[in-house]
Design a protein around this motif. Structure first.
Motif, PDB file in Angstrom:
ATOM      1  N   GLU A  21     -32.631  49.359  42.022  1.00 27.15           N
ATOM      2  CA  GLU A  21     -33.428  50.292  42.132  1.00 27.15           C
ATOM      3  C   GLU A  21     -35.263  49.195  42.748  1.00 27.15           C
ATOM      4  N   ASN A  22     -34.238  47.694  43.097  1.00 26.51           N
ATOM      5  CA  ASN A  22     -35.146  47.248  44.152  1.00 26.51           C
ATOM      6  C   ASN A  22     -35.042  47.767  45.667  1.00 26.51           C
ATOM      7  N   GLY A  23     -33.872  48.235  45.899  1.00 24.29           N
ATOM      8  CA  GLY A  23     -33.442  49.062  46.977  1.00 24.29           C
ATOM      9  C   GLY A  23     -32.516  47.618  47.943  1.00 24.29           C
ATOM     10  N   LYS A  24     -31.509  46.653  47.008  1.00 25.91           N
ATOM     11  CA  LYS A  24     -30.954  45.559  47.412  1.00 25.91           C
ATOM     12  C   LYS A  24     -29.845  46.060  47.181  1.00 25.91           C
ATOM     13  N   LYS A  25     -29.116  46.437  48.800  1.00 30.75           N
ATOM     14  CA  LYS A  25     -27.836  46.702  48.715  1.00 30.75           C
ATOM     15  C   LYS A  25     -26.087  45.880  48.032  1.00 30.75           C
ATOM     16  N   ILE A  26     -25.532  46.643  47.079  1.00 28.68           N
ATOM     17  CA  ILE A  26     -24.793  45.806  46.209  1.00 28.68           C
ATOM     18  C   ILE A  26     -22.832  46.682  46.272  1.00 28.68           C
ATOM     19  N   SER A  27     -22.221  45.852  46.667  1.00 30.12           N
ATOM     20  CA  SER A  27     -20.660  46.694  46.293  1.00 30.12           C
ATOM     21  C   SER A  27     -20.042  45.993  45.416  1.00 30.12           C
ATOM     22  N   ASN A  28     -19.352  46.675  44.521  1.00 29.23           N
ATOM     23  CA  ASN A  28     -18.262  46.484  43.055  1.00 29.23           C
ATOM     24  C   ASN A  28     -17.074  46.637  43.936  1.00 29.23           C
ATOM     25  N   ILE A  29     -15.980  45.564  44.318  1.00 25.81           N
ATOM     26  CA  ILE A  29     -15.217  45.845  44.969  1.00 25.81           C
ATOM     27  C   ILE A  29     -13.794  45.578  43.219  1.00 25.81           C
ATOM     28  N   THR A  30     -12.379  45.563  43.447  1.00 28.19           N
ATOM     29  CA  THR A  30     -11.260  44.801  43.013  1.00 28.19           C
ATOM     30  C   THR A  30     -10.484  44.764  44.157  1.00 28.19           C
ATOM     31  N   LEU A  31     -10.086  43.279  43.778  1.00 27.46           N
ATOM     32  CA  LEU A  31      -9.476  42.730  44.510  1.00 27.46           C
ATOM     33  C   LEU A  31      -7.761  42.810  43.142  1.00 27.46           C
ATOM     34  N   ALA A  32      -6.709  42.867  44.144  1.00 33.54           N
ATOM     35  CA  ALA A  32      -5.070  42.544  43.780  1.00 33.54           C
ATOM     36  C   ALA A  32      -4.939  41.333  43.958  1.00 33.54           C
ATOM     37  N   VAL A  33      -4.773  40.348  42.998  1.00 29.90           N
ATOM     38  CA  VAL A  33      -4.643  39.075  42.795  1.00 29.90           C
ATOM     39  C   VAL A  33      -2.917  38.578  42.696  1.00 29.90           C
ATOM     40  N   PRO A  34      -1.583  38.628  43.148  1.00 27.89           N
ATOM     41  CA  PRO A  34      -0.932  38.234  42.782  1.00 27.89           C
ATOM     42  C   PRO A  34      -0.624  37.218  42.540  1.00 27.89           C
ATOM     43  N   ARG A  35       0.476  36.230  41.189  1.00 27.67           N
ATOM     44  CA  ARG A  35       0.103  35.277  40.131  1.00 27.67           C
ATOM     45  C   ARG A  35       1.469  34.712  41.316  1.00 27.67           C
ATOM     46  N   SER A  36       1.037  33.104  41.519  1.00 26.09           N
ATOM     47  CA  SER A  36       1.910  32.946  42.145  1.00 26.09           C
ATOM     48  C   SER A  36       3.200  32.533  41.421  1.00 26.09           C
ATOM     49  N   PHE A  37       3.238  32.775  40.500  1.00 24.26           N
ATOM     50  CA  PHE A  37       4.699  32.505  38.865  1.00 24.26           C
ATOM     51  C   PHE A  37       5.426  33.768  38.985  1.00 24.26           C
ATOM     52  N   LYS A  38       6.034  33.808  38.718  1.00 30.60           N
ATOM     53  CA  LYS A  38       6.595  35.100  38.135  1.00 30.60           C
ATOM     54  C   LYS A  38       7.134  35.192  36.301  1.00 30.60           C
ATOM     55  N   ASN A  39       6.706  36.277  35.571  1.00 32.01           N
ATOM     56  CA  ASN A  39       7.262  36.376  34.187  1.00 32.01           C
ATOM     57  C   ASN A  39       8.197  36.222  33.306  1.00 32.01           C
ATOM     58  N   MET A  40       8.253  36.969  32.286  1.00 34.29           N
ATOM     59  CA  MET A  40       9.962  36.841  31.272  1.00 34.29           C
ATOM     60  C   MET A  40      10.769  37.124  31.980  1.00 34.29           C
TER      61      MET A  40
END
Length: 114
Positions: A21-40
């Motif tokens: 509303e104030n005229g500021k530029k904004i962006s919402n992004i999503t990052l896919a970040v793989p975990r560094s360990f394996k699941n079960m």
């Protein structure tokens, strides 16, 4: 006290710029970040982390980055309370203060040719 986060992951969709509303530029992004360990099951899980980019950081990222590109984000975690259906909910957000474009130009040109 320290509130700092560093993430490296892939951009899940094209970056879109909105204005507040104030005229500021904004962006919402999503990052896919793989975990560094394996699941079960012996597989690597991936976390999908929402990040908020403001002003020039948002503009530059939308100009130079595309879905699937690898980004490095340095920023901070911020919390706020939102009210939805008369219930208060605490929301954590990553505010990106610096974005580093980690996908090489040769990878980008290969994507555009295909």
């Amino acid at each position: 006290m320290l509130n700092q986060i560093v993430l490296v992951g892939r951009l899940t969709k094209e970056v879109q710029i909105n204005k507040t509303e104030n005229g500021k530029k904004i962006s919402n992004i999503t990052l896919a970040v793989p975990r560094s360990f394996k699941n079960m099951n012996g597989l690597y899980d991936t976390d999908f982390i929402d990040c908020i980019l403001w002003e020039n950081v948002a503009v530059n990222t939308s100009e130079y980055c595309h879905k699937g590109d690898i980004l490095g984000i340095k920023g901070r975690v911020q919390s706020r309370i939102i009210e939805k259906d008369d219930k208060k909910q605490n929301v954590l957000e990553v505010i990106a203060e610096k974005v580093t474009f980690l996908t090489s130009k040769s990878e980008n040109s290969e994507k555009q040719e295909n």
